[in-house]
Design a protein around this motif. Structure first.
Motif, PDB file in Angstrom:
ATOM      1  N   GLU A  81       0.826  -1.215   0.000  1.00 52.65           N
ATOM      2  CA  GLU A  81       0.000   0.000   0.000  1.00 52.65           C
ATOM      3  C   GLU A  81       0.856   1.259   0.000  1.00 52.65           C
ATOM      4  O   GLU A  81       0.496   2.260  -0.630  1.00 52.65           O
ATOM      5  CB  GLU A  81      -0.967   0.014   1.185  1.00 52.65           C
ATOM      6  N   ILE A  82       1.983   1.236   0.682  1.00 48.98           N
ATOM      7  CA  ILE A  82       2.889   2.395   0.668  1.00 48.98           C
ATOM      8  C   ILE A  82       3.361   2.659  -0.761  1.00 48.98           C
ATOM      9  O   ILE A  82       3.361   3.804  -1.224  1.00 48.98           O
ATOM     10  CB  ILE A  82       4.068   2.182   1.639  1.00 48.98           C
ATOM     11  N   PHE A  83       3.722   1.598  -1.477  1.00 44.33           N
ATOM     12  CA  PHE A  83       4.135   1.760  -2.874  1.00 44.33           C
ATOM     13  C   PHE A  83       2.969   2.220  -3.747  1.00 44.33           C
ATOM     14  O   PHE A  83       3.133   3.047  -4.639  1.00 44.33           O
ATOM     15  CB  PHE A  83       4.728   0.461  -3.426  1.00 44.33           C
ATOM     16  N   ASP A  84       1.775   1.694  -3.476  1.00 45.52           N
ATOM     17  CA  ASP A  84       0.580   2.075  -4.229  1.00 45.52           C
ATOM     18  C   ASP A  84       0.271   3.560  -4.029  1.00 45.52           C
ATOM     19  O   ASP A  84      -0.028   4.279  -4.991  1.00 45.52           O
ATOM     20  CB  ASP A  84      -0.593   1.202  -3.786  1.00 45.52           C
ATOM     21  N   LEU A  85       0.354   4.029  -2.803  1.00 43.79           N
ATOM     22  CA  LEU A  85       0.100   5.455  -2.537  1.00 43.79           C
ATOM     23  C   LEU A  85       1.180   6.339  -3.168  1.00 43.79           C
ATOM     24  O   LEU A  85       0.869   7.406  -3.704  1.00 43.79           O
ATOM     25  CB  LEU A  85      -0.011   5.707  -1.037  1.00 43.79           C
ATOM     26  N   ALA A  86       2.436   5.894  -3.118  1.00 46.92           N
ATOM     27  CA  ALA A  86       3.509   6.655  -3.767  1.00 46.92           C
ATOM     28  C   ALA A  86       3.284   6.714  -5.279  1.00 46.92           C
ATOM     29  O   ALA A  86       3.467   7.768  -5.905  1.00 46.92           O
ATOM     30  CB  ALA A  86       4.867   6.031  -3.444  1.00 46.92           C
ATOM     31  N   ALA A  87       2.862   5.604  -5.864  1.00 45.35           N
ATOM     32  CA  ALA A  87       2.553   5.586  -7.297  1.00 45.35           C
ATOM     33  C   ALA A  87       1.385   6.520  -7.600  1.00 45.35           C
ATOM     34  O   ALA A  87       1.376   7.189  -8.646  1.00 45.35           O
ATOM     35  CB  ALA A  87       2.229   4.161  -7.747  1.00 45.35           C
ATOM     36  N   SER A  88       0.440   6.595  -6.682  1.00 38.06           N
ATOM     37  CA  SER A  88      -0.703   7.501  -6.863  1.00 38.06           C
ATOM     38  C   SER A  88      -0.240   8.946  -6.939  1.00 38.06           C
ATOM     39  O   SER A  88      -0.646   9.694  -7.835  1.00 38.06           O
ATOM     40  CB  SER A  88      -1.702   7.342  -5.712  1.00 38.06           C
ATOM     41  N   VAL A  89       0.605   9.334  -6.008  1.00 38.50           N
ATOM     42  CA  VAL A  89       1.128  10.704  -6.000  1.00 38.50           C
ATOM     43  C   VAL A  89       1.910  10.977  -7.283  1.00 38.50           C
ATOM     44  O   VAL A  89       1.726  12.017  -7.926  1.00 38.50           O
ATOM     45  CB  VAL A  89       2.003  10.956  -4.749  1.00 38.50           C
ATOM     46  N   GLY A  90       2.761  10.042  -7.668  1.00 37.67           N
ATOM     47  CA  GLY A  90       3.549  10.216  -8.887  1.00 37.67           C
ATOM     48  C   GLY A  90       2.693  10.323 -10.128  1.00 37.67           C
ATOM     49  O   GLY A  90       2.927  11.178 -10.990  1.00 37.67           O
ATOM     50  N   LEU A  91       1.683   9.484 -10.232  1.00 42.00           N
ATOM     51  CA  LEU A  91       0.815   9.510 -11.407  1.00 42.00           C
ATOM     52  C   LEU A  91      -0.004  10.793 -11.468  1.00 42.00           C
ATOM     53  O   LEU A  91      -0.134  11.390 -12.541  1.00 42.00           O
ATOM     54  CB  LEU A  91      -0.114   8.297 -11.406  1.00 42.00           C
TER      55      LEU A  91
END
Length: 148
Positions: free
Chosen positions: A60-70
């Motif tokens: 989930e930490i990676f998913d949220l980071a990907a969300s911010v990046g996207l």
């Protein structure tokens, strides 16, 4: 759905309807609609024990980071001014999952959140089949990219 799918949808809605009275209820409704579609996410397997809480938290930490990046890449790159509506739409679209997180990661679900999580659960359709569960999300992100 993955957080990146929810966040991109919320940001997209906010980009097209940049008034909170319009995009806040629509991003929340979109979250439940997206969860109704069979999907794979980082929490898939938590309830039946095939995924550990630790693994889900790391993913989930990676998913949220990907969300911010996207969100940044789709709407903010090349722009100096912060578009607060975009970020608010992305955040609001994740609220049902933020409310669900204590149930998934604490020893006991807070009683005040139980009715909201039960409502959310009525819409949630996960599949353990990763490819089948990621396909609608990949198509959704491609469509958002094209229409943004």
């Amino acid at each position: 759905m993955l957080s990146v799918s929810h966040a991109a949808t919320g940001a997209f809605i906010a980009s097209k309807l940049p008034h909170p009275a319009l995009y806040i209820p629509l991003t929340l409704a979109a979250h439940y609609l997206q969860d109704w579609i069979p999907h794979w996410d980082v929490g898939t397997g938590l309830s039946n024990g095939t995924r550990s809480k630790r693994t889900a938290m790391i993913l989930e930490i990676f998913d949220l980071a990907a969300s911010v990046g996207l969100i940044y890449w789709f709407w903010q790159s090349g722009t100096e001014a912060i578009n607060y509506h975009i970020w608010a739409g992305a955040f609001v679209s994740l609220v049902p999952d933020f409310i669900e997180a204590p149930r998934n990661f604490l020893p006991k679900e807070p009683a005040i959140l139980k009715p909201l999580n039960e409502f959310h659960g009525k819409f949630h359709h996960s599949t353990p089949r990763v490819l089948l569960g990621l396909m609608p999300q990949i198509l959704l992100l491609g469509l958002i990219w094209a229409l943004r």
